[in-house]
Structure formats: structure tokens, C-alpha cells
Design a protein around this motif. Sequence first.
Motif, PDB file in Angstrom:
ATOM      1  N   THR A 210      44.662  13.852  -1.848  1.00 32.41           N
ATOM      2  CA  THR A 210      44.581  14.043  -0.402  1.00 32.41           C
ATOM      3  C   THR A 210      43.482  15.075  -0.140  1.00 32.41           C
ATOM      4  O   THR A 210      43.007  15.725  -1.065  1.00 32.41           O
ATOM      5  N   GLU A 211      43.136  15.221   1.127  1.00 34.93           N
ATOM      6  CA  GLU A 211      42.057  16.145   1.469  1.00 34.93           C
ATOM      7  C   GLU A 211      42.376  17.558   1.004  1.00 34.93           C
ATOM      8  O   GLU A 211      41.526  18.276   0.486  1.00 34.93           O
ATOM      9  N   GLU A 212      43.643  17.933   1.178  1.00 33.53           N
ATOM     10  CA  GLU A 212      44.082  19.280   0.816  1.00 33.53           C
ATOM     11  C   GLU A 212      43.926  19.485  -0.698  1.00 33.53           C
ATOM     12  O   GLU A 212      43.463  20.535  -1.162  1.00 33.53           O
ATOM     13  N   GLU A 213      44.311  18.449  -1.468  1.00 36.24           N
ATOM     14  CA  GLU A 213      44.250  18.569  -2.937  1.00 36.24           C
ATOM     15  C   GLU A 213      42.814  18.578  -3.446  1.00 36.24           C
ATOM     16  O   GLU A 213      42.514  19.149  -4.472  1.00 36.24           O
ATOM     17  N   ARG A 214      41.954  17.925  -2.676  1.00 34.04           N
ATOM     18  CA  ARG A 214      40.552  17.863  -3.086  1.00 34.04           C
ATOM     19  C   ARG A 214      39.871  19.232  -2.999  1.00 34.04           C
ATOM     20  O   ARG A 214      38.881  19.467  -3.654  1.00 34.04           O
ATOM     21  N   LYS A 215      40.440  20.117  -2.191  1.00 34.83           N
ATOM     22  CA  LYS A 215      39.805  21.422  -1.984  1.00 34.83           C
ATOM     23  C   LYS A 215      39.730  22.272  -3.233  1.00 34.83           C
ATOM     24  O   LYS A 215      38.884  23.141  -3.336  1.00 34.83           O
ATOM     25  N   ARG A 216      40.668  22.075  -4.151  1.00 30.06           N
ATOM     26  CA  ARG A 216      40.597  22.894  -5.373  1.00 30.06           C
ATOM     27  C   ARG A 216      40.048  22.072  -6.541  1.00 30.06           C
ATOM     28  O   ARG A 216      40.143  22.466  -7.697  1.00 30.06           O
ATOM     29  N   ALA A 217      39.507  20.875  -6.236  1.00 28.07           N
ATOM     30  CA  ALA A 217      39.018  20.010  -7.312  1.00 28.07           C
ATOM     31  C   ALA A 217      37.506  19.823  -7.260  1.00 28.07           C
ATOM     32  O   ALA A 217      36.892  19.891  -6.194  1.00 28.07           O
ATOM     33  N   VAL A 218      36.917  19.616  -8.427  1.00 29.22           N
ATOM     34  CA  VAL A 218      35.505  19.243  -8.520  1.00 29.22           C
ATOM     35  C   VAL A 218      35.479  17.962  -9.353  1.00 29.22           C
ATOM     36  O   VAL A 218      36.088  17.914 -10.421  1.00 29.22           O
TER      37      VAL A 218
END
Length: 445
Positions: A210-218
Motif C-alpha cells: 500500500t502507499e503507506e508501506e511503500r514509504k519505508r521501502a526502496v
Amino acid sequence: MTSPWHTHFESLTKQVTTVPIVAAGKLVRGIGLTLEAVGCQLPVGSQCLVQTIEGEIEAEVVGFGDDITYLMPTEAVRGIVPGSRVMPLSRQSGLPVGMSLLGRVVDGNGQPLDGLGEIEAEHRAPTTRPPMNPLIRRPINAAMDVGVRAINALNTVGVGQRMGLFAGSGVGKSVLLGMMTRGCEADVVVVGLVGERGREVKEFIHDILTEEERKRAVVVAAPADTSPLMRLKGCETAMTIAEYFRDKGLKVLLLIDSLTRYAMAQREIALAVGEPPATRGYPPSVFARLPALVERAGNGSEKQGSITAFFTVLTEGDDLQDPVADAARAILDGHVVLSRSLADSGHYPAIDIESSISRVMPQVVSEEHQLMARRIRQVYSHYKQNQDLISIGAYAKGSDPRIDLAIRAEPAINAFLQQGMKQVLPYDESLEGMAALAKGLGQGQ
Ligand SMILES: Nc1ncnc2c1ncn2[C@@H]1O[C@H](COP(=O)(O)OP(=O)(O)O)[C@@H](O)[C@H]1O
Ligand SMILES: [Mg+2]
């Protein structure tokens, strides 16, 4: 930022940039994947531009022999003619890294793929590093919550551990990696999608996170249709990004899908420049590169953070003799095996707990946890060993109390091992579930 390592790397980078680049050269041959040039004197690993009738393409020096320099294009080859000029490309070396990588999708060179603009680089990091002194690494002594119950409870992963995820295709590797990306307890998740289908990259980013989870991912993507050089770099770029966050003191989870495609990319390059194949078509350089990559993950020094890593390894047709799987098993600290028969029966995640092992588990869990996990494995194993007898009705109830118990406990164990795609089961909850399950299994013999 001013660790002895950095000073060391800076001096290395400086040395590389001061190598005299003598002359531009010209192409003399172009066969298969490589181009051969004469007249240029460029260090291996450096970038150059090859003039074509339509413009120019980028290539990298991958080897040399006598007065020939072997180049491998990093983009699609079009319009090259004999005698094409080869010019050194003076570009800042190293990969742009910075906190602004969070939430981004980049290619094997660290260039944005998501159309969200340039990556704001804090500095440029070398993509290959000398090995870390093993004595300054912190030991692995804490458990890592990956959000998957079967792993948290029975194959507990330690912070800084390097695990393999062994499976054939279509048995749920990508889904499991997605579950961990979502459910793990880490500050940053770096995902390297290398050599897989391009469609999967999009699915991973849009459907799984989700968008929220993508924030800590590269996400670093180098799908199958990119050049072998880009695939090779994809893994190294993902590792370099993970190292950047680790050196900032953060807890990183690195997921590489797949290590086998990394080995295959190196094989393609090495064979193209004439290295002789050794083990099942794989040249020796492949087996030198695998540990060099894997060893970069792990805990850092006291001041640094950690990289806990999962590398997927393809085991087609349950081929245990596959040289890459063999090499990976030897250099990783454990492996999770996914079984096709479990997946076929709809048991997900299809983790085969009998063949999966985390070598650091005893260091990171309590004695009680260890005993409960062993008991569950024991009872499950009894069931599996006698499954054929049981399913054809050849086992007479009451003839062996251990098998009776296994039959009674089997539905509960199976339910415990399964988990929905979108479900996150944290460490404490996994342990509570395991305690409740183990209570019904007694002490064992
Ligand atoms: N936890 C799960 N729950 C339900 N279905 C799953 C689960 N994991 C995998 N699957 C099924 O397996 C299919 C293949 O999984 P995928 O991760 O793409 O395999 P691989 O990456 O190994 O090729 C998925 O499309 C999905 O239908
Ligand atoms: Mg996949």
C-alpha cells in the motif's frame, strides 16, 4: 559518515578516478553480447560511449585480452558499425544514495523508474566494497520479526542473518517476500527484483504494497529483459542502498529476488568474454561473486545498524545438485524451503518446515521457545513420515501412541503454519500461538 570505512572508500574512489584514460578507441568486432574495441585504455568496470549511426549507446568495460578491450552495452544495441568510435565517459563514479530513496523505484544504476524526479543524493557510494572485517561486526543475538508465523515461531530469523528462500517457480516466493515487506519489524525494506518478469515488478509495487508501506521501502528493478550487466548491477545496487541505510544506524530488511538470476547474469557475461565454463556451464567467477555479494549483508559495527537479508534461490524440479543452490546453501545462515506439493494442495505459505532451518535460531530464542518449536516439528514429522499409511487407511488406530497424537494434532499444526496473503502475524502473537499449540502436544519422547 567519517567512519574508517568511508575514508578508505574515498581513497579508493580517488584512485580510480585518477587512472589515466589514454585514448578513445574503435570497435573491431561485435559478436553475441560483447563488443570488442582496440585502441582504448580503460579500466575494467569503467563506462564508455559507443558512437552509432543513430547516436550513441553506453557500454561498460568487462574485460580485456592482448590489445582488445571487451565492452558490454548497458542498453539495447542498435546502429553499431565496424570502426564505431569508443569514448571514455567521464561521470562521477558511485551510486547516488540518500534518505530520499525511501518510497522510490530505481533501476540497476540507481536511476528513477517511477517518474517522480531525480533522487536527491546525499553522497555517491561505491557499488563494490572490500569485505568487512568480521571481528568488528556485532554478533547476531536478537530475533527479527518478519510478520510470518511459520518463520517467527519455527525458523526464527536473527537480526543481521542471511537467509535463503529456496523454491521452484510459482510456489509463492514473491507473495512471501511481499508479506515480509509488509509485516517485518524494520526501519527500511530494500527489495531487489532482478531477472524476473517485468509484470511482476509492477504487481509487487502496486498490488502487494500500500502507499503507506511503500514509504519505508526502496525497490530496485532490473527485470529479465534488461541487459545482463543491469541485472548484475541490480543486486549490487540493492545491496549498496541497504548498506547506506545500515551505516546510518537503521535496521534494514533486504530482499533479493533472485540470487539465481544474479548468478545467471554473471554467467552470461563471463562466457561472452571467454571465461571457460566449469560447473554445469557456470564459470568460476560466478562462485566468487556470490559470497562477495552475500557477505556484504549482516550486522554492522557497534555504531551501525543491520541488514537482515533473504535471497531467493530457484530450485527447478527440486534439483538439489543445482550448483547455485549448492553454493548458496554453503554461504547462507539458513534457508526456508517452499514445497510445490504444499502449494499444490493450497497450503500457503508453502513452507516445508522439515527441510527449512535457521542456523542462528538457538542464539536468538529462549530455551523454552526452542523446545516448543522442536516438539511441533517432531509431531509434524511423525505425521509426514506415516502420511501414506494413514491416508490409505493402513494404519490401525491405537497401535502407536506417537502416530495417534500426530493424527490428532495435524489439523491444528497445519492451521498454525498457514497464513493469508494480507495477514500480518507479529512475533509475540506467533509465540503465543505456538505456546497454545505446543501445550496440546505434551513432552514427547
Ligand atoms: N499466502 C498465500 N495465500 C494464498 N495464495 C498464495 C499465497 N502465496 C502464494 N499464493 C498463490 O501462489 C501464486 C504464485 O505465487 P508467486 O509468489 O507469484 O510465486 P513465485 O514468485 O514463486 O513464482 C500466487 O499468484 C497466489 O495465487
Ligand atoms: Mg516471483
